[in-house]
Design an enzyme around this catalytic site. Structure first.
Site, mmCIF file in Angstrom:
data_model
loop_
_atom_site.group_PDB
_atom_site.id
_atom_site.type_symbol
_atom_site.label_atom_id
_atom_site.label_comp_id
_atom_site.label_asym_id
_atom_site.label_seq_id
_atom_site.Cartn_x
_atom_site.Cartn_y
_atom_site.Cartn_z
ATOM 1 N N TYR A 146 0.859 -1.183 0.000
ATOM 2 C CA TYR A 146 0.000 0.000 0.000
ATOM 3 C C TYR A 146 0.893 1.230 0.000
ATOM 4 O O TYR A 146 1.847 1.307 0.787
ATOM 5 C CB TYR A 146 -0.887 0.001 1.253
ATOM 6 C CG TYR A 146 -1.809 1.196 1.363
ATOM 7 C CD1 TYR A 146 -2.894 1.358 0.501
ATOM 8 C CD2 TYR A 146 -1.610 2.163 2.350
ATOM 9 C CE1 TYR A 146 -3.747 2.443 0.610
ATOM 10 C CE2 TYR A 146 -2.469 3.252 2.472
ATOM 11 C CZ TYR A 146 -3.538 3.398 1.601
ATOM 12 O OH TYR A 146 -4.383 4.472 1.724
ATOM 13 N N ASP A 241 9.347 2.881 -0.338
ATOM 14 C CA ASP A 241 8.310 3.509 0.475
ATOM 15 C C ASP A 241 8.602 3.183 1.935
ATOM 16 O O ASP A 241 8.334 2.070 2.402
ATOM 17 C CB ASP A 241 6.939 2.994 0.045
ATOM 18 C CG ASP A 241 5.809 3.646 0.848
ATOM 19 O OD1 ASP A 241 6.113 4.306 1.873
ATOM 20 O OD2 ASP A 241 4.639 3.484 0.465
ATOM 21 N N LYS A 269 4.407 9.287 8.836
ATOM 22 C CA LYS A 269 4.252 8.719 10.178
ATOM 23 C C LYS A 269 5.255 9.277 11.207
ATOM 24 O O LYS A 269 5.057 10.360 11.721
ATOM 25 C CB LYS A 269 4.291 7.194 10.093
ATOM 26 C CG LYS A 269 3.147 6.669 9.173
ATOM 27 C CD LYS A 269 2.933 5.191 9.271
ATOM 28 C CE LYS A 269 2.011 4.677 8.190
ATOM 29 N NZ LYS A 269 0.633 4.467 8.561
HETATM 30 N N1 PMP Z 1 2.889 4.072 2.328
HETATM 31 C C1 PMP Z 1 2.875 3.181 3.314
HETATM 32 C C2 PMP Z 1 3.896 2.096 3.339
HETATM 33 C C3 PMP Z 1 1.909 3.281 4.320
HETATM 34 O O1 PMP Z 1 1.893 2.371 5.309
HETATM 35 C C4 PMP Z 1 0.964 4.329 4.283
HETATM 36 C C5 PMP Z 1 -0.107 4.488 5.335
HETATM 37 N N2 PMP Z 1 -0.354 3.441 6.156
HETATM 38 C C6 PMP Z 1 1.030 5.237 3.218
HETATM 39 C C7 PMP Z 1 2.003 5.090 2.263
HETATM 40 C C8 PMP Z 1 0.065 6.382 3.111
HETATM 41 O O2 PMP Z 1 0.293 7.310 4.119
HETATM 42 P P1 PMP Z 1 -0.887 8.283 4.618
HETATM 43 O O3 PMP Z 1 -1.901 7.411 5.254
HETATM 44 O O4 PMP Z 1 -0.195 9.217 5.549
HETATM 45 O O5 PMP Z 1 -1.409 8.974 3.397
#
Ligand code: PMP
Length: 429
Positions: A146, A241, A269
């Site tokens: 994701y 990511d 995060k």
């Molecule tokens: N990339 C990863 C690996 C994530 O875990 C997340 C959110 N859990 C995101 C992108 C998206 O981040 P956000 O929810 O702050 O938009």
């Protein structure tokens, strides 16, 4: 046992009248585990308190940011000081420079950084930049990973997209989805085949170097090797990511832990200390293609928000000064061993995957190494296990396909309590 939650029940009924599904992010609705979401009133250290006064040991940690535990006094102070000076200016501040400097120290390839307000924006910007600099249209992603809810990335996506059973979102035009090639995670041959077929058209490979969003799944060495070699050989960028793993798996994230070299890295995060944030980092030659220096546009009213920057800098400052990573690893080991032991005792077939302070209890037999094996897990049993824990004051992720997180505030006594709750929850399944 904390079973009575009348105020959460009433609030959820009211919330559903005003908010879509009663929530502002799908997984919070408890759709995957059933029952009523717990409305949180406050949190401190490893604990949450709900609006009914029940306490929970928290293994969600706001989905990763709260690595120091909730309401860490130094982070609270930094945010308070910042907000007293004004909460947003839409103009540059020193705090942005401080945070970018800390990110660079931990991630040497992040010579230049752009901060955003979410991980989604960071990943979207990374794709646009990769397409802008290579002039190529295709993106490779892996099933179950994701990267936020951008159109190109909501194809076979993990996290809430899996929870709702719709890894492909409605509203993403087929023409756009076709530009995303989806491959199985941990499969170097599939990556080689994709490059053999489409090599000259692939702008970037985006990957969670350690996956959290189909539950925790670590990379195999041959997959890492393919990630390191193939995109570069074909002139494509490797986007790591690290929204979840950055400053979580080590000070230098997954890339330091795995000795993997990124072209671009996305953040989120932890770098915002619990405030809305995202970030993109990379070498000057790539990053300088972003506006205002280059032709790839990106912007944000609240980007680099001073309160988020201050809370983030306080968090990273503490992680640098007093690294909790060994403690986190040992504490997680302790918990994971305990969970495996009580599952065995209660004759429950589970596979517990853990990488540093991230883990998932899969109700599945045999190794979980990709989306296919993750989806063999029995999500119904997980749901009952989740509620068994919740009743006993332990808050696990409300979905089989999400990572659980420890914080530096979890003590050995908390772990013992969690293992005892899991023992009872397994017994009652
Ligand atoms: N990339 C990863 C690996 C994530 O875990 C997340 C959110 N859990 C995101 C992108 C998206 O981040 P956000 O929810 O702050 O938009």
């Amino acid at each position: 046992m904390s079973d009575a939650r009348p105020r959460s029940e009433a609030l959820f009924a009211e919330a559903k009248q005003r908010l879509v599904g009663g929530v502002n992010s799908p997984v919070r609705a408890f759709g995957a585990v059933g029952g009523t979401p717990v409305f949180i009133e406050r949190a401190r250290g490893p604990r949450l308190w709900d609006v009914d006064g029940n306490a929970y040991l928290d293994y969600v940690g706001s989905w990763g940011p709260m690595i120091l535990g909730h309401a860490h006094p130094a982070v609270v102070r930094a945010a308070q000081r910042a907000v007293e000076l004004g909460s947003s200016f839409g103009a540059p501040t020193a705090a942005e420079v401080t945070l970018a400097q800390l990110v660079r120290e931990a991630f040497p390839t992040a010579e230049r950084v752009r901060f955003t307000s979410s991980g989604t924006e960071a990943c979207l910007t990374a794709l646009r930049l990769a397409r802008g600099v290579t002039g190529r249209p295709l993106i490779v992603k892996f099933a179950g990973c994701y990267h936020g809810h951008g159109d190109s990335l909501l194809v076979s996506a993990g996290s809430g997209a899996l929870t709702t059973g719709r890894p492909n979102s409605a509203g993403v035009p087929a023409e756009l989805a076709r530009l995303t090639l989806v491959l199985p995670y941990n499969d170097p041959d599939a990556l080689a085949a994709a490059f053999a077929k489409h090599g000259k058209k692939i702008a970037a490979v985006i990957v969670e170097p350690v996956v959290g969003n189909m539950g925790v799944v670590g990379p195999r060495p041959d997959f890492l090797d393919a990630l390191e070699r193939l995109p570069r050989r074909h002139g494509a960028l490797l986007i790591l990511d690290e929204v979840m793993t950055g400053f979580r798996l080590s000070w230098g994230g997954a890339q330091r832990l795995l000795a993997l070299r990124a072209d671009l890295t996305t953040f989120g995060k932890i770098i915002g200390g619990g405030f809305p944030v995202g970030g993109l980092g990379g070498p000057r030659r790539l990053m300088d293609q972003l506006a205002p220096l280059g032709p790839v546009y990106q912007a944000g009213t609240l980007s680099g928000n001073p309160v988020a920057m201050a809370a983030g800098a306080a968090t990273l400052g503490l992680l640098k000064k007093d690294p909790p990573y060994k403690f986190l690893r040992d504490t997680t080991d302790h918990l994971v061993h305990g969970l495996r032991a009580v599952a065995r005792r209660r004759r429950r077939e589970v596979t517990v995957n853990a990488v540093e302070s991230m883990f998932t209890v899969f109700f599945a037999k045999g190794p979980v190494t990709d989306l296919k094996s993750a989806q063999r897990a029995n999500a119904k049993l997980y749901a009952r296990f989740f509620h068994g824990l919740l009743r006993r004051g332990v808050y696990f992720p409300p979905s089989q396909f999400e990572a659980a997180f420890l914080s530096a505030a979890h003590t050995p006594a908390d772990i013992e309590k969690t293992v005892a709750a899991a023992d009872a929850a397994f017994r009652d399944l």
